[in-house]
Design an enzyme around this catalytic site. Structure first.
Site, PDB file in Angstrom:
ATOM      1  N   GLN A 135       9.046   8.525  -3.610  1.00  0.00           N
ATOM      2  CA  GLN A 135       9.008   7.912  -4.932  1.00  0.00           C
ATOM      3  C   GLN A 135       7.773   8.305  -5.729  1.00  0.00           C
ATOM      4  O   GLN A 135       7.756   8.174  -6.962  1.00  0.00           O
ATOM      5  CB  GLN A 135       9.068   6.387  -4.810  1.00  0.00           C
ATOM      6  CG  GLN A 135       7.822   5.758  -4.203  1.00  0.00           C
ATOM      7  CD  GLN A 135       7.982   4.270  -3.969  1.00  0.00           C
ATOM      8  OE1 GLN A 135       8.703   3.857  -3.069  1.00  0.00           O
ATOM      9  NE2 GLN A 135       7.322   3.459  -4.777  1.00  0.00           N
ATOM     10  N   CYS A 141      10.772   2.000  -5.834  1.00  0.00           N
ATOM     11  CA  CYS A 141      11.333   1.816  -4.490  1.00  0.00           C
ATOM     12  C   CYS A 141      12.720   1.207  -4.547  1.00  0.00           C
ATOM     13  O   CYS A 141      13.596   1.533  -3.736  1.00  0.00           O
ATOM     14  CB  CYS A 141      10.398   0.954  -3.643  1.00  0.00           C
ATOM     15  SG  CYS A 141      10.203  -0.746  -4.249  1.00  0.00           S
ATOM     16  N   HIS A 280       8.455  -4.705  -1.594  1.00  0.00           N
ATOM     17  CA  HIS A 280       8.890  -3.324  -1.383  1.00  0.00           C
ATOM     18  C   HIS A 280      10.350  -3.317  -0.940  1.00  0.00           C
ATOM     19  O   HIS A 280      10.753  -4.139  -0.106  1.00  0.00           O
ATOM     20  CB  HIS A 280       8.003  -2.668  -0.333  1.00  0.00           C
ATOM     21  CG  HIS A 280       8.186  -1.178  -0.201  1.00  0.00           C
ATOM     22  ND1 HIS A 280       8.236  -0.338  -1.284  1.00  0.00           N
ATOM     23  CD2 HIS A 280       8.330  -0.383   0.898  1.00  0.00           C
ATOM     24  CE1 HIS A 280       8.378   0.915  -0.862  1.00  0.00           C
ATOM     25  NE2 HIS A 280       8.457   0.913   0.449  1.00  0.00           N
ATOM     26  N   ASN A 301      11.958   4.639   4.644  1.00  0.00           N
ATOM     27  CA  ASN A 301      11.070   4.368   3.517  1.00  0.00           C
ATOM     28  C   ASN A 301      11.223   5.471   2.466  1.00  0.00           C
ATOM     29  O   ASN A 301      11.932   6.460   2.684  1.00  0.00           O
ATOM     30  CB  ASN A 301       9.625   4.279   4.016  1.00  0.00           C
ATOM     31  CG  ASN A 301       8.723   3.521   3.057  1.00  0.00           C
ATOM     32  OD1 ASN A 301       9.137   3.120   1.971  1.00  0.00           O
ATOM     33  ND2 ASN A 301       7.484   3.318   3.453  1.00  0.00           N
TER      34      ASN A 301
END
Length: 334
Positions: A135, A141, A280, A301
């Protein structure tokens, strides 16, 4: 001649001695991650932060070597950032949610309550998960979490895995509450996709890590969304069941601890994590149990492959919803 050689050797040794191990390690780290700074003062400040993080990593990993900690830390590309700077850059990635709104288990999942679930699931091995993305310095995110979940469900439907456009979500879904600068939510992203008729591929609407004008072209839609389902809050058993039956799921977590930022490997068991203060959005792509009996969630992630285990983290499972991983989970319907 012999004296000259001895003197030369002495000078070389003395010069080498003036360069500390920390200097050499910091230089090697900069080369590895392509780091450069605008001034001597800035480099000095970054080095001091890096040294503080180096000490933290070393102390933690001593405990990991002794079996006291279940995971290891490392000096990744965030190692020259202090906690305050990191929080300022990433803490507003996820918008808040309504904790008072009740949620019930999806009907198709409730019917499967008595079914035996597999002990191990990894949707990467079944073609549901695209490569790890990055990102970069944008609070996006939520977009990566949403595209990851939709990529998996589109594969389930079409058997074609197509990386989807986070940039379209960043540029075009502000009317649904999302922002590339102030964060957003995966469920709001799904609402946008439902309203606008679909999402383009990453190839036709590539990621730029900044907010641009909306260039959505419906001719290039490759993914659609007919709805979305939110899971019951805090129910890890239900989350496990949905992952096993449905595929990768968008989840929200508390990623504010320095240990998360510098995570390298192992099962991330962080008692200080909050299960309500979430900041997140990530993608749960599976679960399992380590040989030492530690249950974990397998999480993708959006911080690039240089973070964690190639961009992934194993987060503690069945630890009272640690880090809030089951607090705000959602998946799209296609």
């Amino acid at each position: 001649m012999r004296v000259l050689l001895v003197l030369t050797a002495f000078v070389v040794v003395a010069a080498a001695a003036s360069v500390s191990l920390e200097d050499l390690e910091f230089h090697t780290w900069k080369l590895k991650y392509g780091k450069s700074y605008g001034s001597v003062e800035e480099e000095s400040r970054r080095k001091m932060i890096w040294l503080d993080n180096r000490k933290l990593v070393q102390e933690h990993n001593v405990l990991a070597d002794q079996g006291i900690k279940s995971y290891r830390l490392g000096l990744n590309h965030f190692a020259d950032m202090d906690d305050q700077e990191f929080q300022a850059r990433f803490s507003s990635c996820l918008r808040s949610f309504n904790m008072t709104k009740a949620r019930s288990a999806p009907a198709q999942i409730r019917q499967a309550r008595d079914a035996d679930l597999p002990k191990y699931v990894d949707w990467r091995n079944m073609g549901y998960v695209t490569e790890v993305k990055h990102q970069k310095p944008l609070n996006s995110c939520w977009a990566f979490s949403a595209t990851g979940a939709l990529e998996g469900q589109m594969f389930r439907k079409t058997r074609r895995l197509v990386p989807l456009s986070e940039q379209q979500l960043v540029d075009c879904s502000q009317d649904f509450g999302n922002s590339g600068y102030q964060g957003g939510r995966p469920d709001w992203a799904f609402k946008y996709i439902m309203s606008r008729g679909g999402l383009q591929a990453e190839t036709t609407y590539p990621y730029e890590a900044e907010v641009e004008w909306c260039r959505f072209n419906p001719w290039y839609v490759v993914a659609t969304c007919s709805g979305y389902t939110s899971l019951p809050r805090g129910d890890e058993n239900e989350l496990q069941r949905v992952i096993a039956e449905i595929g990768p799921i968008s989840v929200a977590i508390d990623a504010s601890r320095h240990s998360f930022r510098l995570y390298e490997s192992g099962v991330y068991d962080e008692q200080s994590c909050s299960n309500t203060e979430l900041n997140h959005a990530v993608l749960a792509v599976g679960y399992g149990t380590e040989c030492n009996k530690q249950d974990y969630w397998l999480v993708k992630n959006s911080w690039g492959v240089e973070w964690g285990e190639g961009g992934y983290i194993k987060m503690a499972r069945n630890k009272n919803n640690q880090c809030g991983i089951a607090t705000d989970a959602v998946y799209p319907e296609v």
